[in-house]
Design an enzyme around this catalytic site. Structure first.
Site, mmCIF file in Angstrom:
data_model
loop_
_atom_site.group_PDB
_atom_site.id
_atom_site.type_symbol
_atom_site.label_atom_id
_atom_site.label_comp_id
_atom_site.label_asym_id
_atom_site.label_seq_id
_atom_site.Cartn_x
_atom_site.Cartn_y
_atom_site.Cartn_z
ATOM 1 N N LYS A 45 0.829 -1.214 0.000
ATOM 2 C CA LYS A 45 0.000 0.000 0.000
ATOM 3 C C LYS A 45 0.857 1.255 0.000
ATOM 4 O O LYS A 45 0.664 2.160 -0.812
ATOM 5 C CB LYS A 45 -0.920 0.002 1.223
ATOM 6 C CG LYS A 45 -1.609 1.337 1.515
ATOM 7 C CD LYS A 45 -2.413 1.254 2.796
ATOM 8 C CE LYS A 45 -3.102 2.565 3.124
ATOM 9 N NZ LYS A 45 -2.218 3.534 3.794
ATOM 10 N N ASN A 46 1.834 1.327 0.911
ATOM 11 C CA ASN A 46 2.612 2.567 1.062
ATOM 12 C C ASN A 46 3.479 2.845 -0.158
ATOM 13 O O ASN A 46 3.682 4.004 -0.525
ATOM 14 C CB ASN A 46 3.468 2.495 2.329
ATOM 15 C CG ASN A 46 2.623 2.544 3.588
ATOM 16 O OD1 ASN A 46 1.475 2.994 3.558
ATOM 17 N ND2 ASN A 46 3.165 2.066 4.695
ATOM 18 N N ARG A 71 -4.861 10.757 2.887
ATOM 19 C CA ARG A 71 -3.595 11.384 3.256
ATOM 20 C C ARG A 71 -2.537 11.234 2.169
ATOM 21 O O ARG A 71 -1.727 12.130 1.935
ATOM 22 C CB ARG A 71 -3.085 10.803 4.567
ATOM 23 C CG ARG A 71 -1.850 11.536 5.062
ATOM 24 C CD ARG A 71 -1.458 11.184 6.471
ATOM 25 N NE ARG A 71 -0.328 12.012 6.880
ATOM 26 C CZ ARG A 71 -0.426 13.243 7.318
ATOM 27 N NH1 ARG A 71 -1.605 13.816 7.425
ATOM 28 N NH2 ARG A 71 0.641 13.947 7.641
ATOM 29 N N ASP A 124 -5.686 8.049 8.876
ATOM 30 C CA ASP A 124 -5.950 7.477 10.189
ATOM 31 C C ASP A 124 -5.885 8.532 11.283
ATOM 32 O O ASP A 124 -5.054 9.439 11.248
ATOM 33 C CB ASP A 124 -4.912 6.390 10.509
ATOM 34 C CG ASP A 124 -5.166 5.110 9.737
ATOM 35 O OD1 ASP A 124 -6.333 4.857 9.422
ATOM 36 O OD2 ASP A 124 -4.206 4.389 9.455
ATOM 37 N N ASP A 153 3.942 0.610 11.870
ATOM 38 C CA ASP A 153 2.701 0.001 11.402
ATOM 39 C C ASP A 153 2.503 -1.420 11.924
ATOM 40 O O ASP A 153 1.396 -1.967 11.819
ATOM 41 C CB ASP A 153 2.656 -0.011 9.876
ATOM 42 C CG ASP A 153 2.325 1.354 9.294
ATOM 43 O OD1 ASP A 153 1.854 2.218 10.055
ATOM 44 O OD2 ASP A 153 2.549 1.562 8.089
ATOM 45 N N MET A 201 6.077 7.272 17.601
ATOM 46 C CA MET A 201 5.784 8.225 16.531
ATOM 47 C C MET A 201 4.387 8.827 16.590
ATOM 48 O O MET A 201 4.186 9.972 16.191
ATOM 49 C CB MET A 201 6.009 7.555 15.173
ATOM 50 C CG MET A 201 7.464 7.147 14.958
ATOM 51 S SD MET A 201 7.779 6.378 13.362
ATOM 52 C CE MET A 201 7.521 7.761 12.257
#
Length: 438
Positions: free
Chosen positions: A22-23, A97, A121, A321, A343
């Site tokens: 995904k990223n 985002r 998120d 993640d 984070m």
């Protein structure tokens, strides 16, 4: 909203293949804007966030053709830049985002880029300063419409390469700056750059388009700007977050699972981090084999006897993640572990749902939780939950699959944002899961 009904307590068995990352896909899709020539991308995951970005590109004027499952061509030769200031874009861009990363390639190629304040998120503050400070360093002017929460950068005379030291190793920030700098005049040096495999993939793609980027895999990138970039073909890596999710699923359900084609060389510390929790996993060619943990798993301790802390860190450290997965897996381990989420200050707030299921978790503060494992002597209890974000959602799903009884998870659209056809793929290895659409 849609809902999952999960009958827990069943052992799973079989093979599962991770989706495209995904990223990475979000970065790579934005990079198609760097050239008017055709770009072919394969292994694109069919998930909500990626599909939203593809729709934004289509509305921007990108010519998109689907060639098959996960394979598309993109041609950005006739873009409608007026769309960027439309009400439609303000609505669509604010819901994703990842849309922030269209700004860099548009700024580099056309001298301007706009974006509404993006969503994503609700896991804490996720500032955009790194992106825009990088653009300003390259010579762009920044403007912000406070009433409409709308950002813009403009460089009508083009961008000029420079040296910059990023205040944080932001993955999307680095990606955005790299794409802008690829078409700037002269040399750009980025220190404290993110160096995740997905960022490396972006740099490799730009180099295959005729870009000149050096330092891949390090935190010091050098980009020699070029006048134009050409088309290319690119394949997205398997999703390391999904791979970690399936490792956790196998351990929690005492299941024998093989994860296919994981790209071991790009997993970094992920396999060893799960080994620290006592999970056995084997490398077989490019697959991960997890045997059934019939006797459970023992969390390691440090050599001085103190109990383990697992914390996130910029790559090559452990990705944030997967901390939610580590946390839920630890609830059935032998021993104790502290999870330290550095984070994002809201990412651990889903632990109350695990506590309701019977997990022994002490939330020390917004960033730290101590987990005391049950060693499977007490199973988690089924309950009704709401998925607050992608990673908490998959963690709750894993907990439900290991729990006694039938659980309900609402707002599963959050899970669908990051996981492709998850219920179908889980059923294929024996999970009892039903999707109920409202």
């Amino acid at each position: 909203m849609s809902t999952f009904k999960i009958e827990g307590g069943h052992k799973l068995k079989g093979e599962i293949t991770p989706q495209g990352a995904k990223n990475e896909a979000l970065q790579i899709l934005c990079a198609v804007l760097l050239t008017p020539e055709k770009v072919t991308i394969s292994n694109i995951p069919d998930i909500r966030d990626v599909n939203k970005l593809i729709e934004i590109l289509r509305n921007l004027g990108v010519k998109i053709q689907k060639l098959g499952k996960g394979k598309y061509t993109f041609k950005s030769d006739e873009l409608n830049l007026e769309y960027l200031e439309s009400e439609q874009f303000k609505k669509e861009g604010s819901g994703l985002r990842g849309s922030i990363m269209i700004v860099g390639p548009l700024l580099g190629r056309f001298g301007k880029g706009y974006i509404p304040r993006p969503g994503g998120d609700k896991i804490g503050r996720r500032r955009l300063d790194t992106h825009f400070e990088g653009f300003i360093n390259l010579g762009a002017e920044f403007r912000y419409n406070k009433e409409e929460r709308f950002y813009g950068v403009e460089a009508p005379e083009g961008l000029t390469g420079t040296y910059m030291l990023l205040d944080e190793a932001s993955v999307t920030g680095t990606a955005n700056i790299v794409m802008a700098a690829a078409l700037a005049k002269g040399k750009t040096t980025i220190y404290n750059a993110a160096c995740e495999p997905y960022l490396q993939q972006l740099c490799k793609m730009i180099n295959s388009m005729g870009g000149k980027i050096e330092g891949l895999g390090s935190n010091l990138l050098t980009i020699e700007g070029v006048e134009a970039l050409r088309g290319c073909e690119h394949r997205v890596l398997p999703d390391m977050i999904e791979i970690g999710s399936w490792i956790g699923l196998a351990a929690m359900t005492k299941s024998e699972i093989t994860i296919k084609n994981v790209s071991w060389e790009n997993l970094g510390v992920i396999p060893n981090t799960f080994r620290k929790l006592g999970i056995t996993l084997e490398k077989i060619d490019d697959d991960i084999y997890i045997p059934a943990h019939t006797d459970g798993y023992q969390i390691e301790s440090y050599i001085d006897g103190s109990f383990m802390t697992i914390a996130d860190a910029p790559w090559p450290g452990f990705t944030p993640d997967l901390l939610s997965i580590v946390l839920v897996v630890a609830t059935q381990a032998r021993g104790e572990v502290m999870v330290h989420q550095k984070m994002f200050e809201s990412r651990l707030f889903f632990v109350d749902k695990l506590i309701d299921m019977g997990a022994k978790i002490i939330l020390c503060d917004p960033h730290r939780a101590t987990i005391i494992g049950h060693d499977f002597k007490s199973t988690l209890k089924a309950t009704t939950m709401v998925s607050p974000d992608i990673r908490a959602g998959i963690s709750l799903l894993i907990a439900a699959l290991s729990a006694k009884g039938t659980s309900t998870i609402h707002n599963i659209e959050q899970i669908d944002r990051g996981y492709e056809d998850i219920d179908d793929r889980l059923r294929a290895i024996g999970a009892k899961i039903i999707r109920m659409d409202s």
